[in-house]
Design a protein around this motif. Structure first.
Motif, PDB file in Angstrom:
ATOM      1  N   ILE A   1     -16.089 -12.834 -23.168  1.00  0.00           N
ATOM      2  CA  ILE A   1     -15.810 -12.107 -24.592  1.00  0.00           C
ATOM      3  C   ILE A   1     -16.081 -13.183 -25.521  1.00  0.00           C
ATOM      4  N   PRO A   2     -16.771 -13.120 -26.792  1.00  0.00           N
ATOM      5  CA  PRO A   2     -16.957 -13.974 -27.787  1.00  0.00           C
ATOM      6  C   PRO A   2     -15.740 -14.546 -28.317  1.00  0.00           C
ATOM      7  N   PRO A   3     -15.885 -15.912 -28.474  1.00  0.00           N
ATOM      8  CA  PRO A   3     -14.569 -16.758 -28.855  1.00  0.00           C
ATOM      9  C   PRO A   3     -13.671 -16.250 -29.905  1.00  0.00           C
ATOM     10  N   ALA A   4     -14.385 -15.574 -30.798  1.00  0.00           N
ATOM     11  CA  ALA A   4     -13.645 -14.983 -32.070  1.00  0.00           C
ATOM     12  C   ALA A   4     -12.506 -13.639 -31.654  1.00  0.00           C
ATOM     13  N   TYR A   5     -12.931 -13.239 -30.232  1.00  0.00           N
ATOM     14  CA  TYR A   5     -12.265 -11.900 -29.802  1.00  0.00           C
ATOM     15  C   TYR A   5     -11.435 -12.046 -28.693  1.00  0.00           C
ATOM     16  N   ARG A   6     -11.546 -13.405 -27.961  1.00  0.00           N
ATOM     17  CA  ARG A   6     -11.257 -13.614 -26.660  1.00  0.00           C
ATOM     18  C   ARG A   6      -9.644 -13.539 -26.422  1.00  0.00           C
ATOM     19  N   ASP A   7      -8.872 -13.511 -27.479  1.00  0.00           N
ATOM     20  CA  ASP A   7      -7.545 -13.536 -27.016  1.00  0.00           C
ATOM     21  C   ASP A   7      -7.060 -12.129 -26.818  1.00  0.00           C
ATOM     22  N   GLU A   8      -7.816 -11.190 -27.261  1.00  0.00           N
ATOM     23  CA  GLU A   8      -7.447  -9.648 -27.220  1.00  0.00           C
ATOM     24  C   GLU A   8      -7.505  -9.251 -25.679  1.00  0.00           C
ATOM     25  N   GLY A   9      -8.161 -10.012 -24.952  1.00  0.00           N
ATOM     26  CA  GLY A   9      -8.209  -9.500 -23.646  1.00  0.00           C
ATOM     27  C   GLY A   9      -9.345  -8.270 -23.346  1.00  0.00           C
ATOM     28  N   SER A  10      -9.643  -8.153 -22.017  1.00  0.00           N
ATOM     29  CA  SER A  10     -10.741  -7.315 -21.769  1.00  0.00           C
ATOM     30  C   SER A  10     -10.559  -5.879 -22.049  1.00  0.00           C
ATOM     31  N   ILE A  11      -9.339  -5.279 -21.773  1.00  0.00           N
ATOM     32  CA  ILE A  11      -9.290  -3.924 -22.319  1.00  0.00           C
ATOM     33  C   ILE A  11      -9.296  -3.758 -23.680  1.00  0.00           C
ATOM     34  N   ALA A  12      -8.687  -4.595 -24.544  1.00  0.00           N
ATOM     35  CA  ALA A  12      -8.525  -4.309 -25.921  1.00  0.00           C
ATOM     36  C   ALA A  12     -10.100  -4.682 -26.634  1.00  0.00           C
ATOM     37  N   PHE A  13     -10.896  -5.693 -25.965  1.00  0.00           N
ATOM     38  CA  PHE A  13     -12.127  -5.798 -26.307  1.00  0.00           C
ATOM     39  C   PHE A  13     -13.206  -4.750 -26.068  1.00  0.00           C
TER      40      PHE A  13
ATOM     41  N   ARG B   1     -23.323  -4.890 -36.001  1.00  0.00           N
ATOM     42  CA  ARG B   1     -22.748  -4.292 -37.097  1.00  0.00           C
ATOM     43  C   ARG B   1     -21.263  -4.207 -36.772  1.00  0.00           C
ATOM     44  N   GLY B   2     -20.709  -3.793 -35.778  1.00  0.00           N
ATOM     45  CA  GLY B   2     -19.344  -3.564 -35.480  1.00  0.00           C
ATOM     46  C   GLY B   2     -18.420  -4.897 -35.032  1.00  0.00           C
ATOM     47  N   LEU B   3     -19.192  -5.902 -34.806  1.00  0.00           N
ATOM     48  CA  LEU B   3     -18.455  -7.300 -34.468  1.00  0.00           C
ATOM     49  C   LEU B   3     -18.793  -8.250 -35.589  1.00  0.00           C
ATOM     50  N   PRO B   4     -18.287  -8.195 -36.795  1.00  0.00           N
ATOM     51  CA  PRO B   4     -18.785  -9.203 -37.627  1.00  0.00           C
ATOM     52  C   PRO B   4     -18.200 -10.688 -37.285  1.00  0.00           C
ATOM     53  N   LEU B   5     -17.340 -10.869 -36.655  1.00  0.00           N
ATOM     54  CA  LEU B   5     -17.039 -12.194 -36.128  1.00  0.00           C
ATOM     55  C   LEU B   5     -17.952 -12.926 -35.184  1.00  0.00           C
ATOM     56  N   LEU B   6     -18.877 -12.285 -34.766  1.00  0.00           N
ATOM     57  CA  LEU B   6     -20.065 -12.734 -33.842  1.00  0.00           C
ATOM     58  C   LEU B   6     -20.770 -13.849 -34.708  1.00  0.00           C
TER      59      LEU B   6
END
Length: 398
Positions: free
Chosen positions: A332-344, A390-395
Motif C-alpha cells: 500500500i502506498p505510504p500516504a495510505y498505508r495506515d488505512e490497512g488493506s480492507i479500507a484501502f 485520478r482517484g489516489l491524488p496522494l500517490l
C-alpha cells in the motif's frame, strides 16, 4: 445450533470487496476487476472439442475412478518427464484430484488430526491455513520475509528453525512456489535443502505447484520432485487450472511419495468417484496434444504483468515485478498505508472503480498489501491504472 468445524472460520474478507464491486456495477459503474484470481483466458479448443465428443458417448456417463483414468495419470507422468526430468510410476505415485483445493484439503485429513501441527507460509493462500485447521491440527504460520527475491530461501530457513523449537513437532510443511498471493519464487537448491532436512524426520513436505507453468523472463519454476530424495518425503499438487486455463474443469493431480498417494486414494475411494469421465478424457488429450498451450497462457500473463507494473510505476506506485504466478503483490502506498488493506481496497473500488483483494485476507502479514489478479486484458489494465491515478491524488502528492 452450533455447527462443527466451521465455527472457528473467520468471515471471508474478500466478500466485502466483492459486495462493493457488485453494488457499483448495479449503479452502472464500470469496474476493472483485478480481484478474484479467476482465469479469463479460454481453455484450449482441443479440450472443448474432445469434451463434447466424449460426452456424447453414453458409456462415459457412468461412475469413473477416484484415482483417475490410467491414461490421464500416464499423461501427467509424461508431462513431468518432459518438463522436469522426473520419472514417476502412474500406478503408485500419481492420483487425480477434483482440483488442487480438493486434493490438498483431503490430504490434510489423512496426514493430520487433533494434537498434530502443520507449518504454512505467512501470508498464505487461505486453504493452506484452513485445510490443516479443518483437519483439527494446530496451524503455525512461518514468515517468508519482506523481500520477494529471497522469500523462497527465507521460508526454507524459517521452516527449519521453527520446526526445531515447536512442540509437538509439526508433521506437515506446506509450501507453494510461485506463491499466491505474493508471486515469490524459489530456486531448486533451496528446495533441495528442504528435502535434505526433511529426510529422517517424521514430516511430509506438501508443495502446491498451482503456478508451475506461469513464469516469466526466462525463469522456469522448479518442481520439488526434481530434488534428490524427494520421493521419500514430498508430494506435489499439479493443476491444469492455471497452466491450461481450465479452472472450471477441476482437474489436478497429487504426485510423489507413494504411501501418501495411497493414503489419499484410500480416503477418496470413500468420498468420490472422480471427475466426470469426459473431462478426464479431454484433459488427457489436452496434455498430450496441446502441451505448449501453457507457454501461450504464460505469455498473456507476462504482457498483463508488464502493463500493470509499468503503469503503476509511472504514476508513482512502486510495486515489485514478479517472476511467476498471475498476481502482483502491491505494498500500500505510504500516504495510505495506515488505512490497512480492507479500507484501502475499499477506497480503490469506491474512488477508482478498481477491484483488488485486501492482503489481510491472506493472513496478518498481508495487511500492508493488496493483491492484483491479472484477469483483465492489457487495455483494461491501462484503464484501471489511469483511474487509480485520478482517484489516489496522494500517490503523486496532488
Amino acid at each position: 445450533m452450533e455447527f462443527r468445524r466451521i465455527t472457528g472460520l473467520p468471515p471471508y474478507v474478500f466478500t466485502i470487496i466483492d459486495g462493493l464491486k457488485q453494488q457499483a456495477r448495479r449503479e452502472g459503474r464500470d469496474i476493472v476487476d483485478l480481484g478474484f484470481g479467476n482465469p479469463d483466458i479460454p481453455s484450449p479448443g482441443i479440450a472443448v472439442d474432445k469434451l463434447a465428443e466424449a460426452a456424447r458417448n453414453s458409456r462415459n456417463h457412468r461412475y469413473s475412478s477416484s484415482r483417475g483414468l490410467p491414461k490421464l495419470r500416464q499423461a501427467v507422468v509424461a508431462r513431468y518427464r518432459d518438463r522436469f526430468g522426473v520419472e514417476l510410476d502412474p500406478e503408485t505415485q500419481v492420483i487425480s484430484t477434483i482440483g488442487a483445493k480438493e486434493g490438498f484439503s483431503h490430504l490434510m485429513w489423512v496426514l493430520l488430526q487433533a494434537g498434530d501441527a502443520a507449518l504454512v507460509p505467512q501470508p498464505s493462500y487461505p486453504i493452506h491455513i484452513w485445510g490443516p485447521y479443518l483437519a483439527g491440527a494446530d496451524v503455525r504460520q512461518v514468515s517468508m520475509g519482506p523481500d520477494l527475491a529471497t522469500a523462497g530461501a527465507a521460508y526454507v530457513d524459517n521452516v527449519m528453525a521453527q520446526w526445531e523449537y515447536g512442540w509437538p513437532r509439526p508433521r506437515v510443511v506446506v509450501l507453494s512456489f510461485p506463491h499466491n498471493p505474493t508471486g515469490a519464487t524459489v530456486e531448486l537448491e533451496d528446495l533441495q535443502r528442504l528435502v535434505d532436512w526433511a529426510r529422517g524426520k517424521d514430516v511430509v513436505l506438501v508443495h502446491d505447484f498451482a503456478y508451475a507453468d506461469v513464469a516469466f523472463d526466462g525463469w522456469r519454476p522448479p518442481s520439488i520432485l526434481q530434488c534428490e530424495g524427494a520421493l521419500d518425503v514430498a508430494v506435489e499438487l499439479y493443476s491444469m487450472t492455471k497452466s491450461f486455463s481450465m479452472a472450471g474443469w477441476r482437474v489436478a493431480f497429487m504426485l510423489g511419495r507413494a504411501d501418501v498417494v495411497a493414503a489419499l486414494g484410500k480416503l477418496k475411494s470413500y468420498l468420490d468417484y472422480g471427475t466426470f469421465q469426459p473431462i478426464q478424457i479431454a484433459a488427457t488429450v489436452t496434455m498430450t496434444e496441446a502441451a505448449d498451450y501453457p507457454d501461450e497462457v504464460s505469455e498473456v500473463y507476462r504482457g498483463r504483468r508488464d502493463a500493470l507494473v509499468d503503469g503503476l510505476h509511472r504514476i508513482g506506485w512502486d510495486v515489485p515485478r514478479p517472476r511467476g504466478s498471475m498476481f502482483v503483490w502491491a505494498p500500500i502506498p505510504p500516504a495510505y498505508r495506515d488505512e490497512g488493506s480492507i479500507a484501502f481496497a475499499t477506497r480503490l473500488v469506491t474512488d477508482c472503480d478498481v477491484a483488488t483483494s485486501p492482503g489481510v485476507g491472506f493472513g496478518p502479514d498481508g495487511d500492508g498489501f493488496v493483491r492484483f489478479s491479472l484477469i483483465e486484458n492489457e487495455h483494461r489494465i491501462g484503464q484501471g491504472v489511469r483511474a487509480i491515478r485520478r482517484g489516489l491524488p496522494l500517490l503523486t502528492g496532488g
